[in-house]
Scaffold this active site. Structure first.
Site, PDB file in Angstrom:
ATOM      1  N   HIS A  20      82.141 -47.491  43.842  1.00 18.85           N
ATOM      2  CA  HIS A  20      82.428 -46.218  43.182  1.00 18.85           C
ATOM      3  C   HIS A  20      83.815 -46.216  42.543  1.00 18.85           C
ATOM      4  O   HIS A  20      84.824 -46.435  43.217  1.00 18.85           O
ATOM      5  CB  HIS A  20      82.342 -45.106  44.240  1.00 18.85           C
ATOM      6  CG  HIS A  20      82.437 -43.722  43.692  1.00 18.85           C
ATOM      7  ND1 HIS A  20      83.254 -42.761  44.254  1.00 18.85           N
ATOM      8  CD2 HIS A  20      81.806 -43.126  42.647  1.00 18.85           C
ATOM      9  CE1 HIS A  20      83.104 -41.626  43.592  1.00 18.85           C
ATOM     10  NE2 HIS A  20      82.244 -41.828  42.610  1.00 18.85           N
ATOM     11  N   HIS A  62      88.049 -39.764  35.416  1.00 18.96           N
ATOM     12  CA  HIS A  62      87.079 -38.849  36.006  1.00 18.96           C
ATOM     13  C   HIS A  62      87.351 -37.402  35.625  1.00 18.96           C
ATOM     14  O   HIS A  62      86.460 -36.687  35.168  1.00 18.96           O
ATOM     15  CB  HIS A  62      87.096 -38.981  37.533  1.00 18.96           C
ATOM     16  CG  HIS A  62      86.178 -38.012  38.219  1.00 18.96           C
ATOM     17  ND1 HIS A  62      86.585 -36.738  38.586  1.00 18.96           N
ATOM     18  CD2 HIS A  62      84.878 -38.115  38.580  1.00 18.96           C
ATOM     19  CE1 HIS A  62      85.572 -36.108  39.152  1.00 18.96           C
ATOM     20  NE2 HIS A  62      84.525 -36.920  39.167  1.00 18.96           N
TER      21      HIS A  62
END
Length: 260
Positions: A20, A62
């Site tokens: 991730h 992000h």
């Protein structure tokens, strides 16, 4: 628990284990340093978040804003926009995207998708690109990220998997580069999720791991979808998902799980 894997699903070229944002929390997320650390732990597939600069460069980040993972407040100044998509790549490329994590990574830059593609292709790694639009640019970002990914991986036999929580972003990706595989991200099973994924021509459903049970896995796989989960950081969760017959596990804990 019964293994529910459907025998007639199309071939799936990706590994089960996905690191991730590179190496999760062990290195600054969405940087090449994180990718390298994940690779050192044996991972061959990485998840990352991609958005657009104001001049159209696809880069990794992000958040919609810059504060959490860069030194934008010092470098750009508090009086300027904190939204990453409001700045040209020249400005963004000067930011420190590692110092917030630890001194060891101070000076680590924000990477472009092109830099990440070079790293992955040269090393034979796979990539899951989450399309993370600045609010209001969903369709355009989907189009641009897909177009860039198609260009960068045009000579490769396995293309990156494009995912998003935003159907409009996936619609843009579908129109821009229909050959690239897509996946619908879900944090809840909202009404029409399965039909939406079918309409978007997705190959995968990527859920918050708590949403998968025998019923939902069966629904997705019966409709022809591969089933992936985020963000799995506990062994008992991973064991349950494997027993359910799901296809992919996205984790921060590259130090805990050894990818097979």
């Amino acid at each position: 628990m019964t293994d529910t894997t459907a025998p007639d699903l199309p071939a799936w070229p990706y590994p089960r284990w996905v690191a991730h944002r590179g190496a999760g929390k062990l290195a600054p997320e969405n940087t090449l340093a994180a990718f390298r650390l994940g690779a050192q732990h044996g991972y061959r597939m990485f998840e990352c978040d991609a958005k657009l600069s104001s001049d159209g460069v696809v880069f990794l980040m992000h958040d919609a804003t810059l504060q959490r993972t860069t030194n934008a407040r010092e470098r750009i100044g508090a009086g300027h926009s904190a939204v990453g998509g409001d700045h040209p790549w020249h400005t963004l490329s000067q930011l420190d995207a590692g110092g917030w994590h630890s001194r060891a990574y101070a000076g680590e830059p924000l990477p472009t998708l092109e830099a990440v593609a070079s790293f992955c292709i040269r090393n034979g790694y796979f990539l899951n690109i989450e399309i993370k639009p600045t609010p209001g640019t969903e369709r355009h970002t989907g189009e641009a990220v897909a177009h860039e990914a198609a260009r960068l991986w045009q000579s490769q036999s396995v293309q990156p998997l494009l995912t998003s929580f935003q159907p409009e972003a996936l619609m843009g990706a579908q129109e821009s580069a229909p050959a690239l595989p897509r996946g619908l991200l879900l944090d809840s099973l909202w009404t029409g999720w399965l039909e939406c994924a079918l309409t978007l021509g997705c190959q995968a459903i990527v859920c918050n791991y708590a949403l998968w049970d025998e019923s939902t896995v069966r629904q997705a796989q019966s409709a022809g979808f591969r089933t992936l989960s985020y963000t799995v950081n506990d062994e008992w969760v991973a064991e349950r998902l494997i027993a359910l017959g799901t296809d992919g596990i996205i984790t921060d804990r590259v130090d805990l799980f050894t990818p097979a």
